[in-house]
Design an enzyme around this catalytic site. Structure first.
Site, mmCIF file in Angstrom:
data_model
loop_
_atom_site.group_PDB
_atom_site.id
_atom_site.type_symbol
_atom_site.label_atom_id
_atom_site.label_comp_id
_atom_site.label_asym_id
_atom_site.label_seq_id
_atom_site.Cartn_x
_atom_site.Cartn_y
_atom_site.Cartn_z
ATOM 1 N N ASP A 74 0.817 -1.216 0.000
ATOM 2 C CA ASP A 74 0.000 0.000 0.000
ATOM 3 C C ASP A 74 0.848 1.261 0.000
ATOM 4 O O ASP A 74 0.382 2.302 0.402
ATOM 5 C CB ASP A 74 -0.972 0.000 1.196
ATOM 6 C CG ASP A 74 -0.254 -0.016 2.536
ATOM 7 O OD1 ASP A 74 0.990 -0.181 2.567
ATOM 8 O OD2 ASP A 74 -0.934 0.152 3.562
ATOM 9 N N LYS A 118 5.145 2.166 15.750
ATOM 10 C CA LYS A 118 4.103 3.122 16.161
ATOM 11 C C LYS A 118 4.268 3.627 17.602
ATOM 12 O O LYS A 118 3.396 3.399 18.453
ATOM 13 C CB LYS A 118 2.725 2.515 15.941
ATOM 14 C CG LYS A 118 2.524 2.099 14.487
ATOM 15 C CD LYS A 118 1.118 1.756 14.100
ATOM 16 C CE LYS A 118 1.029 1.475 12.623
ATOM 17 N NZ LYS A 118 0.822 0.141 12.210
ATOM 18 N N ASP A 168 1.826 6.229 2.131
ATOM 19 C CA ASP A 168 1.027 5.040 2.424
ATOM 20 C C ASP A 168 -0.416 5.427 2.108
ATOM 21 O O ASP A 168 -0.962 6.350 2.726
ATOM 22 C CB ASP A 168 1.212 4.687 3.904
ATOM 23 C CG ASP A 168 0.356 3.509 4.351
ATOM 24 O OD1 ASP A 168 -0.700 3.264 3.746
ATOM 25 O OD2 ASP A 168 0.740 2.850 5.321
HETATM 26 N N1 GDD Z 1 -0.662 -11.174 3.410
HETATM 27 C C1 GDD Z 1 -0.813 -10.371 4.456
HETATM 28 N N2 GDD Z 1 -1.170 -10.911 5.663
HETATM 29 N N3 GDD Z 1 -0.643 -9.041 4.298
HETATM 30 C C2 GDD Z 1 -0.824 -8.261 5.380
HETATM 31 C C3 GDD Z 1 -1.188 -8.754 6.650
HETATM 32 C C4 GDD Z 1 -1.370 -10.174 6.780
HETATM 33 O O1 GDD Z 1 -1.686 -10.700 7.854
HETATM 34 N N4 GDD Z 1 -1.280 -7.720 7.511
HETATM 35 C C5 GDD Z 1 -0.988 -6.606 6.789
HETATM 36 N N5 GDD Z 1 -0.717 -6.933 5.509
HETATM 37 C C6 GDD Z 1 -0.349 -6.031 4.423
HETATM 38 C C7 GDD Z 1 -1.380 -4.936 4.205
HETATM 39 O O2 GDD Z 1 -2.308 -5.323 3.203
HETATM 40 C C8 GDD Z 1 -0.518 -3.769 3.749
HETATM 41 O O3 GDD Z 1 -0.306 -3.786 2.360
HETATM 42 C C9 GDD Z 1 0.826 -4.010 4.429
HETATM 43 O O4 GDD Z 1 0.850 -5.389 4.829
HETATM 44 C C10 GDD Z 1 1.049 -3.138 5.673
HETATM 45 O O5 GDD Z 1 -0.048 -3.271 6.540
HETATM 46 P P1 GDD Z 1 -0.805 -2.002 7.127
HETATM 47 O O6 GDD Z 1 -1.942 -2.507 7.937
HETATM 48 O O7 GDD Z 1 -1.100 -1.030 6.052
HETATM 49 O O8 GDD Z 1 0.308 -1.454 8.125
HETATM 50 P P2 GDD Z 1 0.572 0.038 8.581
HETATM 51 O O9 GDD Z 1 0.485 0.965 7.441
HETATM 52 O O10 GDD Z 1 -0.267 0.324 9.766
HETATM 53 O O11 GDD Z 1 2.109 -0.063 9.087
HETATM 54 C C11 GDD Z 1 3.093 -0.672 8.264
HETATM 55 O O12 GDD Z 1 3.455 0.175 7.192
HETATM 56 C C12 GDD Z 1 4.091 1.409 7.576
HETATM 57 C C13 GDD Z 1 4.455 2.137 6.281
HETATM 58 O O13 GDD Z 1 3.327 2.407 5.560
HETATM 59 C C14 GDD Z 1 4.318 -0.991 9.134
HETATM 60 O O14 GDD Z 1 5.187 -1.778 8.356
HETATM 61 C C15 GDD Z 1 5.026 0.284 9.589
HETATM 62 O O15 GDD Z 1 6.229 -0.043 10.268
HETATM 63 C C16 GDD Z 1 5.367 1.135 8.382
HETATM 64 O O16 GDD Z 1 5.970 2.368 8.802
HETATM 65 MG MG MG Z 2 -0.269 0.834 5.496
#
Ligand code: GDD
Ligand code: MG
Length: 384
Positions: free
Chosen positions: A128, A179, A238
Site C-alpha cells: 500500500d 508506532k 502510504d
Molecule cells: N498477506 C498479508 N497478511 N498481508 C498483510 C497482513 C497479513 O496478515 N497484515 C498486513 N498486511 C499487508 C497490508 O495489506 C498492507 O499492504 C501491508 O501489509 C502493511 O499493513 P498495514 O496494515 O497497512 O500497516 P501500517 O500501514 O499500519 O504499518 C506498516 O506500514 C508502515 C508504512 O506504511 C508498518 O510496516 C510500519 O512499520 C510502516 O511504517
Molecule cells: Mg499501510
C-alpha cells in the site's frame, strides 16, 4: 522507465535486480484495509484506483522498471479480484504467484508462508505504498552494509503512525519501534515498508503462526547489529487512510510521483481518454485526468488535481474540485463535489452538495438536493 544500472557484487557476479533476471519480491496485500472503508468494502486496497489505474498495477510497473520479473502476492482479503484482474501477470510483464492465507498471518507470517519460493536475497513490499524509491541504490547499500535486512527509511513530520528507526552514521538501526507515541519517537525516519531480506531471516519466523516483522523480527535483528536503514527522500506515501488516498491521487495526477502516466509529467492540464465528449464551454483547470467514454456537459467546472474514471457522465453546471471519481459515476446537473471520493456505479443527484472529505461507496444513489457534510461516509449499495 529508468535505464538499467548494473550493480556488481564483490564476487563479480552481476546482481539480478537491474539486469532483469531472478530477484524475487513478495508483495504483502492481505490486510483488511479497515481504515479505507467504505472504499475497501467491496474491493481490496490493492485494487483501489490511483489516477484511474488500480494501485497494484502501478506497483508492478514500478517493479518491472527495475527488471523484477516475478512477484509473489501474499493475499487474504478479497483475493479473487486481484487474481482475476492480473491473471498470471503476462499483460504487465511480471510473473505472478499467488500465496493465500486462510487467516491473516501478519507481515512476517505471510512471507514465511511463501518460503518455498524464496531461496536467495529477496524484496518485500507493503502493498500500500506509492513510491519511486530507487531500489537499485537500496540494493547497493545493502551489499555494502552486509546487513541481514535493509529497510527503506523516509522522513515524515509525524512518525507516530509508522515504524520508527534510530540509525547511526553507517545506517545501522540501533533501535526500531513500531508506532511509538509521538513524544517517544526516536527520530522522524520511518519504515517505508520496503525490505531487502536475506533468506536466513526466514529461520527466525515461526511457521503457520501470526508474526510481524515490525514487532517480532526487526527488534531482535537490530539488537544483533544486522538491521540497516537505507534513507531516501524520494516520493513516498502510504495510501491506507482516506486523506492519504486522496493526496496520493492528487500527486499522481499532478506528476509528483514518477508513474509513467500519459501526459502527467509533461504538465498537460487535461489528459482525456478515448471517445470522450467534453462541452466546449466546460472549464477545466488542470491537472485533470479523465478516462475513456466520459461525457462532460456544458457549464461544468473541473479543478485539478482531479481523476475521473471511465464511463462517467457529468451533467450541466457541475463543480468538481480536487476529487476522485471511479468508473461509471453519474453526477447530475448543478451538483458540487469538493475533495471527495466517489466509488464506481454511483449516482450523485441534481443539486447535491458534498463537502470536503466525503467518501461514497460503490453502487450508491445520493438523492437530489442532499447536503452531505464534511467527512461523511456513505456505505455501498445505499440510496440516501
Ligand atoms: N498477506 C498479508 N497478511 N498481508 C498483510 C497482513 C497479513 O496478515 N497484515 C498486513 N498486511 C499487508 C497490508 O495489506 C498492507 O499492504 C501491508 O501489509 C502493511 O499493513 P498495514 O496494515 O497497512 O500497516 P501500517 O500501514 O499500519 O504499518 C506498516 O506500514 C508502515 C508504512 O506504511 C508498518 O510496516 C510500519 O512499520 C510502516 O511504517
Ligand atoms: Mg499501510
Amino acid at each position: 522507465m529508468r535505464p538499467p544500472r548494473k550493480v556488481t557484487r564483490k564476487n563479480g557476479e552481476s546482481d539480478k535486480l537491474e539486469t532483469g533476471s531472478e530477484m524475487k519480491s513478495v508483495i504483502l496485500a492481505g490486510g483488511q484495509a479497515t481504515r479505507l472503508r467504505p472504499l475497501t468494502c467491496l474491493r481490496p486496497k490493492a485494487m483501489v484506483p490511483i489516477a484511474n489505474t488500480p494501485f497494484m498495477e502501478h506497483f508492478l510497473n514500478y517493479l518491472r522498471s527495475y527488471g523484477v520479473t516475478e512477484a509473489i502476492l501474499a493475499l487474504g482479503h478479497l483475493p479473487d479480484q486481484i487474481r482475476d484482474y492480473f491473471g498470471n501477470g503476462d499483460r504487465i510483464g511480471v510473473r505472478l504467484i499467488v500465496s493465500i492465507e486462510d487467516r491473516p498471518l501478519g507481515t512476517a507470517g505471510a512471507v514465511k508462508n511463501a518460503e518455498r519460493y524464496l531461496d536467495d536475497l529477496f524484496l518485500v513490499f507493503n502493498g500500500d505504498v506509492l513510491t519511486d524509491i530507487d531500489l537499485g541504490a537500496m540494493l547497493e547499500f545493502h551489499h555494502r552494509s552486509r546487513a541481514l535486512v535493509t529497510i527503506a527509511l523516509v522522513p515524515v513530520e509525524d512518525p507516530s503512525a509508522y515504524g520508527v528507526a534510530d540509525i547511526d552514521d553507517t545506517g545501522m538501526i540501533r533501535q526500531f519501534i513500531e508506532k511509538p507515541p509521538r513524544d517517544k519517537a526516536l527520530s522522524n525516519l520511518i519504515n517505508a515498508g520496503i525490505y531487502l531480506i536475506s533468506p536466513d531471516v526466514l529461520k527466525r519466523i515461526p511457521s503457520g503462526a501470526f508474526s510481524m516483522f515490525e514487532k517480532d523480527v526487526f527488534p531482535g535483528l537490530s539488537a544483533a547489529g544486522k538491521l540497516y536503514g537505507y534513507c531516501s527522500t524520494a516520493y513516498w506515501i502510504d495510501i491506507g487512510t482516506p486523506a492519504k488516498y486522496l493526496t496520493a491521487n492528487h500527486d499522481a495526477v499532478a506528476g509528483r510521483v514518477k508513474l509513467g502516466l500519459r501526459g502527467a509529467l509533461s504538465g498537460q492540464p487535461l489528459i482525456a481518454g478515448t471517445e470522450c465528449r467534453i462541452a466546449q464551454d466546460a472549464e477545466i483547470t488542470g491537472p485533470v485526468m479523465i478516462g475513456n467514454k466520459c461525457v462532460i456537459a456544458s457549464g461544468s467546472r473541473i479543478n485539478g488535481p482531479t481523476a475521473i474514471g471511465d464511463s462517467c457522465r457529468i451533467g450541466r453546471n457541475v463543480v468538481i474540485d480536487q476529487a476522485v471519481l471511479w468508473d461509471n459515476v453519474t453526477v447530475e446537473d448543478g451538483a458540487v463535489l469538493r475533495h471527495c471520493v466517489i466509488c464506481s456505479n454511483t449516482t450523485i443527484g441534481t443539486g447535491v452538495k458534498m463537502l470536503d472529505g466525503c467518501l461514497v461507496g460503490e453502487n450508491v444513489t445520493v438523492k437530489k438536493d442532499s447536503l452531505i457534510d464534511r467527512g461523511c461516509c456513505i456505505w455501498p449499495d445505499r440510496v440516501t
